[in-house]
Design a protein around this motif. Structure first.
Motif, mmCIF file in Angstrom:
data_model
loop_
_atom_site.group_PDB
_atom_site.id
_atom_site.type_symbol
_atom_site.label_atom_id
_atom_site.label_comp_id
_atom_site.label_asym_id
_atom_site.label_seq_id
_atom_site.Cartn_x
_atom_site.Cartn_y
_atom_site.Cartn_z
ATOM 1 N N TYR A 1 -5.348 50.408 -2.329
ATOM 2 C CA TYR A 1 -6.462 51.338 -2.501
ATOM 3 C C TYR A 1 -7.605 50.564 -3.142
ATOM 4 O O TYR A 1 -7.384 49.774 -4.062
ATOM 5 C CB TYR A 1 -6.042 52.499 -3.410
ATOM 6 C CG TYR A 1 -7.006 53.662 -3.459
ATOM 7 C CD1 TYR A 1 -7.006 54.622 -2.450
ATOM 8 C CD2 TYR A 1 -7.900 53.803 -4.512
ATOM 9 C CE1 TYR A 1 -7.883 55.698 -2.490
ATOM 10 C CE2 TYR A 1 -8.779 54.871 -4.565
ATOM 11 C CZ TYR A 1 -8.770 55.822 -3.545
ATOM 12 O OH TYR A 1 -9.630 56.886 -3.595
ATOM 13 N N PHE A 2 -8.816 50.757 -2.649
ATOM 14 C CA PHE A 2 -9.956 50.068 -3.241
ATOM 15 C C PHE A 2 -10.545 50.943 -4.329
ATOM 16 O O PHE A 2 -11.162 51.974 -4.049
ATOM 17 C CB PHE A 2 -11.011 49.739 -2.185
ATOM 18 C CG PHE A 2 -12.153 48.928 -2.743
ATOM 19 C CD1 PHE A 2 -11.924 47.669 -3.276
ATOM 20 C CD2 PHE A 2 -13.447 49.425 -2.750
ATOM 21 C CE1 PHE A 2 -12.965 46.916 -3.805
ATOM 22 C CE2 PHE A 2 -14.494 48.685 -3.265
ATOM 23 C CZ PHE A 2 -14.250 47.423 -3.798
ATOM 24 N N GLY A 3 -10.324 50.543 -5.565
ATOM 25 C CA GLY A 3 -10.806 51.309 -6.700
ATOM 26 C C GLY A 3 -10.367 50.658 -7.991
ATOM 27 O O GLY A 3 -10.078 49.458 -8.040
ATOM 28 N N PHE A 4 -10.277 51.461 -9.054
ATOM 29 C CA PHE A 4 -9.875 50.967 -10.367
ATOM 30 C C PHE A 4 -8.420 51.331 -10.644
ATOM 31 O O PHE A 4 -8.016 52.497 -10.479
ATOM 32 C CB PHE A 4 -10.747 51.571 -11.469
ATOM 33 C CG PHE A 4 -12.194 51.166 -11.402
ATOM 34 C CD1 PHE A 4 -12.559 49.868 -11.067
ATOM 35 C CD2 PHE A 4 -13.201 52.087 -11.688
ATOM 36 C CE1 PHE A 4 -13.898 49.495 -11.021
ATOM 37 C CE2 PHE A 4 -14.532 51.728 -11.649
ATOM 38 C CZ PHE A 4 -14.893 50.430 -11.306
ATOM 39 N N GLU A 5 -7.654 50.365 -11.117
ATOM 40 C CA GLU A 5 -6.269 50.621 -11.479
ATOM 41 C C GLU A 5 -6.229 51.456 -12.758
ATOM 42 O O GLU A 5 -7.020 51.244 -13.684
ATOM 43 C CB GLU A 5 -5.527 49.295 -11.687
ATOM 44 C CG GLU A 5 -4.026 49.406 -11.524
ATOM 45 C CD GLU A 5 -3.352 48.054 -11.387
ATOM 46 O OE1 GLU A 5 -2.501 47.914 -10.483
ATOM 47 O OE2 GLU A 5 -3.682 47.141 -12.168
ATOM 48 N N ILE A 6 -5.319 52.414 -12.792
ATOM 49 C CA ILE A 6 -5.175 53.266 -13.976
ATOM 50 C C ILE A 6 -4.586 52.435 -15.115
ATOM 51 O O ILE A 6 -3.604 51.720 -14.913
ATOM 52 C CB ILE A 6 -4.277 54.480 -13.666
ATOM 53 C CG1 ILE A 6 -4.922 55.342 -12.571
ATOM 54 C CG2 ILE A 6 -4.028 55.314 -14.912
ATOM 55 C CD1 ILE A 6 -4.067 56.510 -12.106
ATOM 56 N N PRO A 7 -5.167 52.486 -16.302
ATOM 57 C CA PRO A 7 -4.666 51.680 -17.419
ATOM 58 C C PRO A 7 -3.175 51.896 -17.670
ATOM 59 O O PRO A 7 -2.715 53.041 -17.783
ATOM 60 C CB PRO A 7 -5.493 52.163 -18.612
ATOM 61 C CG PRO A 7 -6.746 52.705 -18.013
ATOM 62 C CD PRO A 7 -6.337 53.295 -16.696
ATOM 63 N N GLY A 8 -2.444 50.790 -17.703
ATOM 64 C CA GLY A 8 -1.015 50.847 -18.002
ATOM 65 C C GLY A 8 -0.147 51.332 -16.873
ATOM 66 O O GLY A 8 1.057 51.548 -17.067
ATOM 67 N N GLU A 9 -0.710 51.507 -15.664
ATOM 68 C CA GLU A 9 0.061 52.036 -14.537
ATOM 69 C C GLU A 9 -0.130 51.130 -13.310
ATOM 70 O O GLU A 9 -0.919 51.434 -12.418
ATOM 71 C CB GLU A 9 -0.372 53.475 -14.208
ATOM 72 C CG GLU A 9 -0.308 54.443 -15.368
ATOM 73 C CD GLU A 9 1.120 54.674 -15.870
ATOM 74 O OE1 GLU A 9 2.075 54.391 -15.123
ATOM 75 O OE2 GLU A 9 1.264 55.152 -17.004
ATOM 76 N N PRO A 10 0.564 50.011 -13.254
ATOM 77 C CA PRO A 10 0.393 49.073 -12.128
ATOM 78 C C PRO A 10 0.633 49.748 -10.781
ATOM 79 O O PRO A 10 1.570 50.534 -10.612
ATOM 80 C CB PRO A 10 1.457 48.001 -12.406
ATOM 81 C CG PRO A 10 1.749 48.111 -13.863
ATOM 82 C CD PRO A 10 1.577 49.562 -14.219
ATOM 83 N N GLY A 11 -0.241 49.455 -9.814
ATOM 84 C CA GLY A 11 -0.096 50.011 -8.475
ATOM 85 C C GLY A 11 -0.613 51.428 -8.324
ATOM 86 O O GLY A 11 -0.543 51.993 -7.236
ATOM 87 N N LYS A 12 -1.153 51.995 -9.409
ATOM 88 C CA LYS A 12 -1.726 53.344 -9.366
ATOM 89 C C LYS A 12 -3.232 53.239 -9.624
ATOM 90 O O LYS A 12 -3.660 52.562 -10.562
ATOM 91 C CB LYS A 12 -1.090 54.254 -10.424
ATOM 92 C CG LYS A 12 0.426 54.377 -10.311
ATOM 93 C CD LYS A 12 0.844 55.142 -9.067
ATOM 94 C CE LYS A 12 2.366 55.283 -8.991
ATOM 95 N NZ LYS A 12 2.789 56.008 -7.784
ATOM 96 N N TYR A 13 -4.009 53.932 -8.784
ATOM 97 C CA TYR A 13 -5.463 53.821 -8.855
ATOM 98 C C TYR A 13 -6.099 55.191 -9.074
ATOM 99 O O TYR A 13 -5.569 56.219 -8.657
ATOM 100 C CB TYR A 13 -6.008 53.212 -7.557
ATOM 101 C CG TYR A 13 -5.678 51.748 -7.405
ATOM 102 C CD1 TYR A 13 -6.609 50.772 -7.705
ATOM 103 C CD2 TYR A 13 -4.409 51.357 -6.991
ATOM 104 C CE1 TYR A 13 -6.304 49.425 -7.581
ATOM 105 C CE2 TYR A 13 -4.086 50.008 -6.865
ATOM 106 C CZ TYR A 13 -5.041 49.049 -7.164
ATOM 107 O OH TYR A 13 -4.722 47.721 -7.048
#
Length: 683
Positions: free
Chosen positions: A237-249
């Motif tokens: 996914y092209f965006g910002f990764e959620i802090p502390g949640e690898p692979g989640k944007y």
């Protein structure tokens, strides 16, 4: 005199996946006129915007073009910036949501919401493309409608019968990206607890921040009960990764409105006079306004204020919602050449023509605005050239030749200048209320009075008489002063005309308060034509170029032209069928005895059809193309007579009429050749 106001203004962020068109420009021109008015009045008014640069659509388009998403959004931002600049949309900053400021702010707001208990987690089941190795958003899934059996429908609603459903309800689902059959797969998602803010939103949406019609619409959602909002997406996914949640944007709509803040923060770093917290802190006394279209009201009037409240930040002072743009009374059409890109317009016509026409049509409500091209030509030519500029062109020559370009002192018609002065507060109120149409009507009413007075005095006739020199100069001096007043009132709408008029008048940039004074014993510069009439040939050339442009685009890229803020993939052919299956279709000529709208349905018409030996009741999703259904009565069409009846919310539909077209207003009922009779089978 009161202190200048501190105002921050934004427009909705254009998606970095396509060109700007005239529908988009309605919003940015409207916002720009309001911002220019505030600055004209001496207020501190900051206008920021940005490209909305995240999401699967951008990732996939970049992949298709063989470039990185970063390259794609940089290219689109350059195009957008050039179009806005040439339409005289004067942003204080035009940024991108793919920025470090936005990454930081999005993370900060998310963590504040999480720490305050407003974020939930749970596993959900979604379709997954096994070839592209990615979860599929609803728009990237197609299949057969579970309600009416129409093939090739998107994953959230059927364009044929109007049904809404979950993607998992589709029959024969396919990935719109790869064509593969998707599989169901579980994934952990993150949700914003929107129901936590139900009471706050009920009060805030009724506090005057929204137009009444918008508040009423929001109330429907609030009364139905708010649901938690899925704010996460899985890689890739092209965006910002959620802090502390690898692979989640972060879902694109989480960080998009935060992009308003990020653009302003980016500006603050370059402007020492601006303080970020003074505009965004909970106790801020500055004003904050968003200008948006009615299609994204829920994001701005529910999700966004709730996010701000939960993060301890201030909420908007007002959200100004506008309707859609139609052209010649219909949706913008690729085939008719009325789906016009900003750049195509600029290749043929002055931006100020469109700015004025939009202003003349824009009220403070959420009604759609129609760009009628014939009316556009007539109104611009009549109002701007025939009324406003005409005053200066009528008077300037007499002053140049008869008095060396010097305006004499005096006031030849105090009652007229008093009327102009008395009209200013009402025009000011109309601008402030975003009722541009009323402001333009009142300004043109003043222009009519000025022209009528000059025509009555007829300086061209007096100039031929002995001893009338002083009278001619007095009349023309006041004419130029009245023109100056009109330019002051129109400056937020027509900044180029104002700049050219200021050069002719030999004055510093005009401000609103200058309307209280008259020029006296003042040297003018040489008068040059300030505006030319619209040539209808150029309008036709623009629509012709739009047809060519969009045809070339579809041929070259395999896509249809941009619709809204993105691009839609061209529909693939449906799967092949055997001849026996086709031969089983009983296609009959049908006479439409009665056609009527279906109460409670946005897209359906109820048709009573005569097929020779019986009558049938058929529901058809063609309402958008036939707003006056009675005109269909007495017409012959074709229907599938042996389609299994289906029960709908509004009754039983006993067949299907045949139609073609891309949808919306471009749907065309198929008709047999003349001489056909109701009930005849078509072979």
């Amino acid at each position: 005199m009161s202190e200048p106001r501190k105002i921050l203004v934004t427009s909705a962020l254009p998606y970095a996946n396509g060109s700007i068109h005239l529908g988009h420009m309605l919003e940015y021109i409207q916002t720009d006129m309001w911002v220019r008015f505030q600055k004209h009045r001496g207020n501190q008014c900051i206008y920021v915007c940005a490209d909305d640069a995240h999401g699967s659509a951008i990732m996939l388009r970049a992949e298709k073009e063989g470039i990185t998403p970063e390259q794609l959004i940089a290219n689109v931002q350059a195009e957008h910036s050039a179009d806005f600049a040439e339409f005289l949309v004067d942003f204080d900053n035009f940024h991108s949501t793919h920025s470090e400021e936005n990454r930081e702010l999005s993370s900060q707001i998310y963590l504040k919401l999480r720490d305050a208990g407003h974020i939930a987690q749970r596993s959900i089941t979604q379709y997954f493309d096994p070839e592209k190795k990615m979860f599929l958003a609803d728009r990237f899934i197609k299949g057969t409608c579970p309600k009416c059996g129409t093939p090739d429908q998107y994953g959230d609603n059927c364009e044929k019968c109007g049904a809404t459903y979950a993607p998992t309800d589709l029959k024969d689902p396919k990935s719109a990206i790869s064509g593969a059959t998707p599989v169901l797969k579980d994934s952990q998602h993150f949700f914003f607890k929107l129901p936590d803010f139900q009471q706050m939103l009920q009060a805030w949406t009724r506090s005057g921040t929204l137009q009444d019609a918008v508040a009423n619409k929001i109330a429907e959602w609030l009364d139905a009960g708010l649901q938690q909002w899925d704010i996460s997406r899985d890689a890739p996914y092209f965006g910002f990764e959620i802090p502390g949640e690898p692979g989640k944007y972060f879902y694109v709509w989480l960080d998009a409105p935060i992009g308003y803040m990020a653009s302003f923060k980016n500006l603050c770093a370059r402007r020492p006079d601006l303080d970020f917290d003074a505009f965004w802190a909970k106790d801020s006394t500055a004003e904050l306004y968003h200008f948006i279209g009615k299609d994204i009201v829920n994001f701005h009037a529910l999700f966004w204020p709730a996010m701000l409240e939960g993060a301890g930040l201030r909420k908007p002072t007002g959200i100004n919602v506008h309707g859609y743009l139609t052209v010649n009374g219909q949706k913008m059409s690729k085939s008719r050449g009325t789906f016009v890109k900003a750049r195509t317009y600029l290749d043929h016509l002055s931006p100020e023509y469109l700015r004025y026409y939009y202003a003349a049509k824009l009220g403070r409500g959420v009604d759609d605005l129609d760009l009628n091209l014939e009316d556009f030509v007539q109104k611009v030519n009549s109002d701007l050239v025939g009324k406003v500029v005409n005053i200066a062109s009528r008077c300037a020559g007499f002053i140049q030749k008869g008095n060396a370009g010097v305006l004499v002192a005096g006031n030849a018609a105090p009652e007229l200048t008093d009327a102009f002065l008395a009209a200013a507060p009402s025009i000011c109120d109309a601008y402030e209320a975003r009722d541009f149409a009323r402001a333009m009507r009142e300004i043109m009413g003043l222009a009519d009075r000025a022209n009528a007075w000059i025509a009555d005095k007829a300086p061209w006739s007096l100039n031929k008489q002995e001893g009338k020199h002083d009278e001619v100069q007095a009349i023309c001096a006041l004419g130029i002063n009245l023109f100056r007043q009109l330019v002051i009132f129109l400056k937020p709408v027509l900044p180029l005309l104002a700049a050219d008029a200021e050069a002719f008048l030999n004055v510093a940039p005009l401000t609103w308060n200058d309307h209280t004074t008259l020029l006296s014993n003042h040297q003018l510069n040489e008068f040059k034509p300030l505006m030319t009439r619209i040539d209808p040939v150029k309008v036709q050339a623009m629509t012709d170029a739009s047809k060519e442009d969009l045809t070339a685009s579809a041929t070259d890229t395999g896509e249809t032209a941009p619709a809204g803020n993105g691009e839609l993939a061209k529909d693939p052919l449906s799967p092949e069928i055997e001849f026996d299956a086709f031969a089983a279709v009983d296609l009959r000529v049908a006479l439409i005895l009665k056609a009527e709208a279906v109460e409670g349905a946005d897209k359906l018409l109820r048709l009573t059809l005569d097929i020779g030996d019986e009558q049938r009741n058929v529901f058809s999703g063609i309402k958008s193309a036939y707003p006056d259904p009675a005109k269909l009565e007495g017409r012959l069409t074709m229907m599938i007579a042996n389609l299994k009846p289906r029960k709908m919310r509004f009754g039983i539909s006993e067949g299907m009429v045949m139609a073609a077209g891309p949808g919306g207003e471009e749907i065309y009922l198929l008709s047999p050749d003349s001489g056909a009779k109701p009930g005849q089978r078509i072979k």
